[in-house]
Design a protein around this motif. Structure first.
Motif: not given
Length: 284
Positions: A100, A123, A175, A180
């Motif tokens: 994270f 990401e 995120s 997640k």
């Protein structure tokens, strides 16, 4: 009669450019001139809030870190509720293991890992690859907003802080992957000593179980001898609910989710339409 107004920042007082409009600033000055105590209530750090207001000539009480801190208009700390250090370390260990991006809001700094920007860049690439309809500009804007705060200190790992004499007021996890975030929420909502709130689509935040904007507002009204029935609050997100439910008069921003609007007495204009000013002038 309203004697105190609590105002959220992001998505509320700040517009789409993360700025406070001239109209909103004038409304705060007008409220103060009429003897109304204006309080900024935010998930941000107090020193970040001070930097935003630095050139405005406005000083207010600041409820920061989602209620974990309260600072006087002169910047002095009035009250704080920090996370137990062992709990904070457990949280950070898990977040780091799960890759994270995180931020630790402490006394004078917002600590964040050196590899944090790289994590978010990866990401973004994965989200764009999986869904071509997603706007990379929107994702990058969310990142830029996160990094627009004042007071960052870069660390290699949470382990750098283990021997530091600091207070852990707030831990934010960010995120672009909703599954997640859901996994993190499910993991941390079981922690008895912590409360978990959501202040934006792509995050969750952790504080001590007794830290909330509502609890901080109640403590501040006791200090200022203001009856809660004579208070007002305006906000746009789930971390605002505790103070919106507590205030004598509450307003949700026009850009707030319906769940937030349902908690409030009224709905004001959006943050791009000076909704805070619209609400303040209706009170004074």
């Amino acid at each position: 009669m309203v004697n105190l107004i609590a105002v959220d920042l992001d998505g509320t007082l700040l517009n789409e450019r993360n700025e406070i409009s001239k109209t909103n600033l004038e409304s705060i000055k007008s409220a103060q001139a009429n003897g109304v105590e204006v309080v900024i209530a935010t998930g941000r750090a107090h020193f970040d809030v001070q930097s935003i207001f630095e050139t405005t000539g406005i000083n207010t009480w600041i409820i920061g870190a989602n209620g974990a801190t309260i600072h006087r208009p002169n910047g002095e700390l009035f009250h704080s509720t920090s996370i137990n250090k062992n709990d904070a370390i457990d949280v950070l260990r898990w977040l780091e293991q799960e890759n994270f991006y995180y931020e630790i809001l402490s006394n004078q700094s917002i600590f964040t890992p050196k590899k944090g920007r790289d994590l978010l860049a990866v990401e973004i690439d994965k989200v764009i690859s999986a869904n071509k309809e997603v706007s990379i500009d929107d994702l990058q804007a969310a990142v830029n907003k996160q990094f627009s705060q004042y007071g960052f200190s870069v660390i290699d790992s949470y382990q750098d802080l283990i021997d530091y004499d600091i207070d852990f007021y707030n831990v934010l996890a960010f995120s672009f992957h909703q599954e997640k975030l859901q996994k993190g929420w499910a993991h941390f909502e079981q922690f008895e000593g912590l409360s978990i709130v959501k202040s934006a689509q792509n995050n969750f935040e952790l504080e001590h179980k007794n830290a909330s904007k509502g609890n901080a507002l109640k403590m501040l009204t006791n200090k200022l001898n203001v009856d809660l029935t004579n208070t007002a609050a305006v906000g746009d997100s789930f971390n605002d609910i505790s103070m919106l439910k507590l205030a004598g008069r509450s307003a949700a921003m026009g850009n707030a989710p319906k769940e937030i609007q349902d908690y409030c007495n009224e709905i004001t204009l959006s943050n791009t339409e000076d909704g805070v000013a619209h609400f303040i002038y209706s009170l004074i």
